[in-house]
Structure formats: C-alpha cells, structure tokens
Design an enzyme around this catalytic site. Sequence first.
Site, PDB file in Angstrom:
ATOM      1  N   GLY A 111      33.615   7.072 -62.131  1.00 36.41           N
ATOM      2  CA  GLY A 111      32.713   7.115 -63.291  1.00 36.41           C
ATOM      3  C   GLY A 111      33.318   7.831 -64.482  1.00 36.41           C
ATOM      4  CD  GLU A 134      34.966   3.851 -58.342  1.00 35.44           C
ATOM      5  OE1 GLU A 134      36.158   3.458 -58.291  1.00 35.44           O
ATOM      6  OE2 GLU A 134      34.421   4.218 -59.402  1.00 35.44           O
TER       7      GLU A 134
END
Length: 260
Positions: A111, A134
């Site tokens: 993010g 991720e």
Amino acid sequence: MAFHTIMLAVEDGIATITLNRPERLNALNRALVEELDQALDQVERNEAVKVAVITGAGEKAFAAGADINEFTGLKGVEALKHMEKIQRVFLKIERLSKSVVAAVNGYALGGGCELMMACDIAYASETARFGQPEINLGIIPGAGGTQRLPRLVGKMRAKELILTGDMIDAAEAYRIGLVNKVVPSGELMNEVKKLCEKLLSKWAVALKLAKAAIEEGSNAPLQEGMGIEAKAEAICFSTEDKEEGVAAFLEKRKPVFTGR
Ligand code: COA
C-alpha cells in the site's frame, strides 16, 4: 482537528502530510487511512494550500504497506469494503485539484508503493526500497497496484514485481520510471521543497487543468483524451492567468499568476 496517525502542516502554500506510525514503519491501518482521507479534504478546501507533499515519519519508511495485523480474520465483504476504502482515498489524491508530491524516505511497499503511485510526482531518497510483496502473504495488491503499476512501468515489469514480490532499490525504481528523481537521503525534503516552489510559481488554473486532463485522459481512448484536453485548454484561454502569462512573455518579465 487533531490527527493521531498522521501529521498535517501547512506552510507557505505547501501542505505536508506525514504518515506517522514510525514504530510500525508507517503501516496503513484503518485509522491512518481515515485520517489521510480527512487530511486530503482539508487540503482541498484550504485555499492557502497550493501543493501537497506526502511523506513518512522516521528514517526507515514511507509506508511498509497496509497494516498486516488488520488482515487476520478479514474476509469477503469486509475485505472488499476495506480495499474499496483505501482505493477511494488514493483516487482522491489523483482527483485533488492541487499537485501532490510523494517524498519517499524509505520503504514504499504494498500500500505504500500504491500510495506513492497515486501521487503526481515522486522523489525518493537513495535508501528507499520499493515493492509489492503481497504475494508473500497469499494475496495480491488491493489498493490499485495491479492497475497503476503496469500503467506506470509496463505490463511485464509490473508482473515481475507483483508475481515475485521482490523489492527493488531506488536506482532501479528510477530506471523503470516508478519515481521521478533519486536524491541523497539528507537532501530529500530540500529537493522536494525546490520542486514545490517551482510548482507554486506556476500556480494557475492551468496547473490543475493539466493534472485533470492527464488523469481523465489516461483512462480514455486517444480521441476522447484529445477532447478532454481541448476543453481544458479552452478554459485556460479564458483565465486571467493566460492574459498574464502571455503579457509577461511579450513584456520579457516573469508572470505573476493568481489562480484566476
Ligand atoms: N503491517 C504491520 N506491521 C508492520 C508492517 C506492516 N505492513 N511492516 C512492518 N511492520 C512492523 C513489524 O511487524 C515490526 O513490528 P514489531 O517491532 O512489533 O516486531 C515493526 O514494524 C518494524 O518492522 P521490522 O520487520 O522489524 O523491520 P525490518 O527492518 O526487519 O524489516 C520490512 C522491514 C519492511 C522488510 C518488513 O517490516 C516487512 O517485510 N514488512 C511487511 C511488508 C509487506 O508485506 N507489506 C505489504 C502488506 S500488504
């Protein structure tokens, strides 16, 4: 209002938003995303603010991604809502009428990298590290990474970063076009300030219309993008700024724009 997970400071037309959870490498938890959302609204409303900077507190990180602690037990509809909220906040940066500069002072992962990619211009310190890790958690980027990264660096490079989860250094990020400039760590905020001052000197309706035309046009077919550009240009041609810019050139002086 008082913020707890970010800081917002306004000085000389520049709003600086500092992600402020250094003990967690500025990981983006729900509270931080909410406060970032509110800070962006304040930046938009505050007429004294012309340019915004987003950076991270501490020496180590811009942001090391979404807060992984909040992922335990997160499923289905709740996960969808969580991702949509972060996506909305990052889209707000792209739609902001003011220029937003990312000052990447360390890790920009997950993010954090996605937040940086939503900004208009990114400067990084030479110690910064980038990546979409991720995949190592059994998930995929959910805050725009699968969409913005290929648009910025090309599909194959984006796939390499997202599928391997590998980190790259600042020099490589610059080489592939992920950041605009790499500077020595101690110089980052100085260099960002110089960039902001340059943007402030251009402050005119044209600055926000150029950003809007690029944002709207980059998601449209070329012909439609041309239409967006022509209409934005027509608005520029009816501003006081355009009269001033043209007159200043002809009179061989610097223009003084007023944003009208
Ligand atoms: N969410 C929650 N906490 C995080 C975090 C994240 N994304 N990234 C780092 N932290 C926390 C660590 O758990 C650690 O907490 P602790 O002191 O209570 O153990 C603290 O921040 C410092 O991080 P640490 O891992 O000790 O630093 P490091 O220098 O050894 O490693 C990283 C730095 C960035 C390589 C490592 O923290 C990391 O891999 N973070 C996760 C990155 C990630 O997967 N992001 C995508 C999330 S979707």
